[in-house]
Design an enzyme around this catalytic site. Structure first.
Site, PDB file in Angstrom:
ATOM      1  N   CYS A  72      -4.077   6.126   0.399  1.00 39.79           N
ATOM      2  CA  CYS A  72      -3.488   4.870  -0.086  1.00 39.79           C
ATOM      3  C   CYS A  72      -3.071   4.906  -1.558  1.00 39.79           C
ATOM      4  O   CYS A  72      -2.802   3.869  -2.160  1.00 39.79           O
ATOM      5  CB  CYS A  72      -4.464   3.724   0.181  1.00 39.79           C
ATOM      6  N   LYS A  85     -10.890  -7.751   7.488  1.00 33.64           N
ATOM      7  CA  LYS A  85     -10.300  -6.780   8.403  1.00 33.64           C
ATOM      8  C   LYS A  85     -11.255  -5.642   8.649  1.00 33.64           C
ATOM      9  O   LYS A  85     -11.809  -5.136   7.687  1.00 33.64           O
ATOM     10  CB  LYS A  85      -9.013  -6.252   7.748  1.00 33.64           C
ATOM     11  N   CYS A 140       0.858  -1.183   0.000  1.00 30.28           N
ATOM     12  CA  CYS A 140       0.000   0.000   0.000  1.00 30.28           C
ATOM     13  C   CYS A 140       0.891   1.229   0.000  1.00 30.28           C
ATOM     14  O   CYS A 140       2.107   1.120   0.194  1.00 30.28           O
ATOM     15  CB  CYS A 140      -0.934   0.027   1.201  1.00 30.28           C
ATOM     16  N   LYS A 187     -11.957  -5.198   3.428  1.00 29.61           N
ATOM     17  CA  LYS A 187     -11.386  -4.297   4.428  1.00 29.61           C
ATOM     18  C   LYS A 187     -12.322  -3.113   4.607  1.00 29.61           C
ATOM     19  O   LYS A 187     -12.681  -2.442   3.641  1.00 29.61           O
ATOM     20  CB  LYS A 187     -10.014  -3.823   3.973  1.00 29.61           C
ATOM     21  N   ARG A 227     -11.282   7.300   4.517  1.00 33.05           N
ATOM     22  CA  ARG A 227     -11.064   6.299   3.467  1.00 33.05           C
ATOM     23  C   ARG A 227     -12.367   5.663   2.983  1.00 33.05           C
ATOM     24  O   ARG A 227     -12.375   4.567   2.430  1.00 33.05           O
ATOM     25  CB  ARG A 227     -10.107   5.219   3.978  1.00 33.05           C
TER      26      ARG A 227
END
Ligand code: PBG
Ligand code: ZN
Length: 318
Positions: free
Chosen positions: A123, A242, A113, A189, A211
């Site tokens: 990112c 995650k 990343c 994620k 994000r």
């Protein structure tokens, strides 16, 4: 039901799941230009390692027979694209080489990343209107993955949640001859506030924004299955969910649906909750960590990325 719980011997005999050191993966932070390893305040017991001290801790992971280590760089050379991570001689390249030179048999996973290497903390590079440029990022992530593979990384783990990142990495790796390097995709994620301590640890707090345009909405479960299906179609060899604890339902569904090696990331905020609760005398850290790991296994995890990996493995190895 109680007859099957009557003694430790019987409980052991009927136990459905097991946790072993090889199921645990230890995430580690390596900071450049650092004189001594430095404690991370929001994660008691976790340090930013120097490019020297990283070797000691990886040796401990090796001795404890952990499944793998996962390396995160803490960069002092940040720019708009995170170019330091795409160049030979950059921190990503150096830290992987250092670990593989010292411990060639340790499985090293490279987190792929850019947020640890960009000056804005996102990112990938930003467009004029301040959004992450998905297509520029996946072009770059292929280059970063090749740097990591060349340095000796055993597994590449893209964590940016860009569309098409797995295919881009697979193509770039194959193109450079790394046809046997597996990809562990951070496939589902979520945009989670439990990443808070990590952003202090890795020095990648966002200057502005969040994000949410690329990481998943915590309200969604079905969407995780679509994310995982796409990553598998693009070439993911293993997948990850995650965060961990608040997302065990997602983990369970992913394992049930696809049956691939499936990993849970027991993230920084989950670790911090245990540590600070234990410091306040509310619970026993060692017992709570062990129970958590078993619960990840019961929910379907083949392995767990956790900052408690060494603590749990040491109990298991006793
Ligand atoms: C960066 C990355 C993050 C984590 C792993 N890789 C943070 C984020 O997405 O903000 C979080 C790990 C943790 O909290 O332990 N792509
Ligand atoms: Zn990132």
């Amino acid at each position: 039901m109680r007859r099957n719980r009557g003694s430790e011997g019987i409980r052991r005999m009927v136990r459905e799941n097991a946790i072993e050191p090889q199921h645990l993966i230890l995430p580690l932070f390596v900071e450049e230009n650092l004189d001594a390893r430095t404690p991370i305040k929001s994660m008691p017991g976790v340090y930013r390692e120097t490019e020297k001290s990283i070797v000691d801790i990886v040796k401990q992971a090796d001795a404890a027979k952990l499944g793998a280590v996962m390396l995160f760089g803490v960069s002092h050379h940040k720019d708009h694209t995170g170019s330091d991570s795409m160049r030979a001689g950059g921190l990503l390249d150096r830290m992987i080489k250092r670990v593989k030179d010292a411990c060639p048999d340790t499985v090293v996973i490279a987190d792929a990343c850019f947020c640890e290497y960009t000056d804005h903390g996102h990112c990938g590079p930003l467009t004029k209107d301040g959004r992450v440029d998905n297509d520029a990022t996946i072009e770059n992530i292929g280059k970063q993955a090749v740097i990591a593979a060349r340095a000796g990384a055993d597994i590449i783990a893209p964590s940016g949640m860009m569309d098409g990142q797995v295919a881009s990495i697979r193509n770039a790796l194959d193109d450079q001859g790394f046809i046997d390097t597996p990809i562990m995709a951070y496939a589902a994620k979520y945009a989670s506030c439990f990443y808070g301590p990590f952003r202090e640890a890795a020095g990648c707090s966002l200057n502005k924004g969040d994000r949410k345009t690329y990481q998943m909405d915590p309200a969604n479960g079905d969407e995780a299955l679509r994310e995982v299906a796409l990553d598998i179609a693009e070439g993911a060899d293993m997948v990850m969910v995650k965060p961990g604890l608040p997302y065990l339902d997602v983990l369970y569904r992913v394992k049930e649906t696809f049956g691939l090696p499936t990993f849970a990331y027991n993230i920084s905020g989950e670790y911090a909750m245990l540590k600070f609760a234990a410091e306040a005398g509310a619970l026993d850290y060692e017992k709570a960590a062990m129970e958590m790991m078993m619960c990840f296994r019961r929910a379907g995890a083949d392995g767990i990325l956790t900052y408690a990996a060494l603590d749990v493995a040491r109990q298991l190895n006793k």
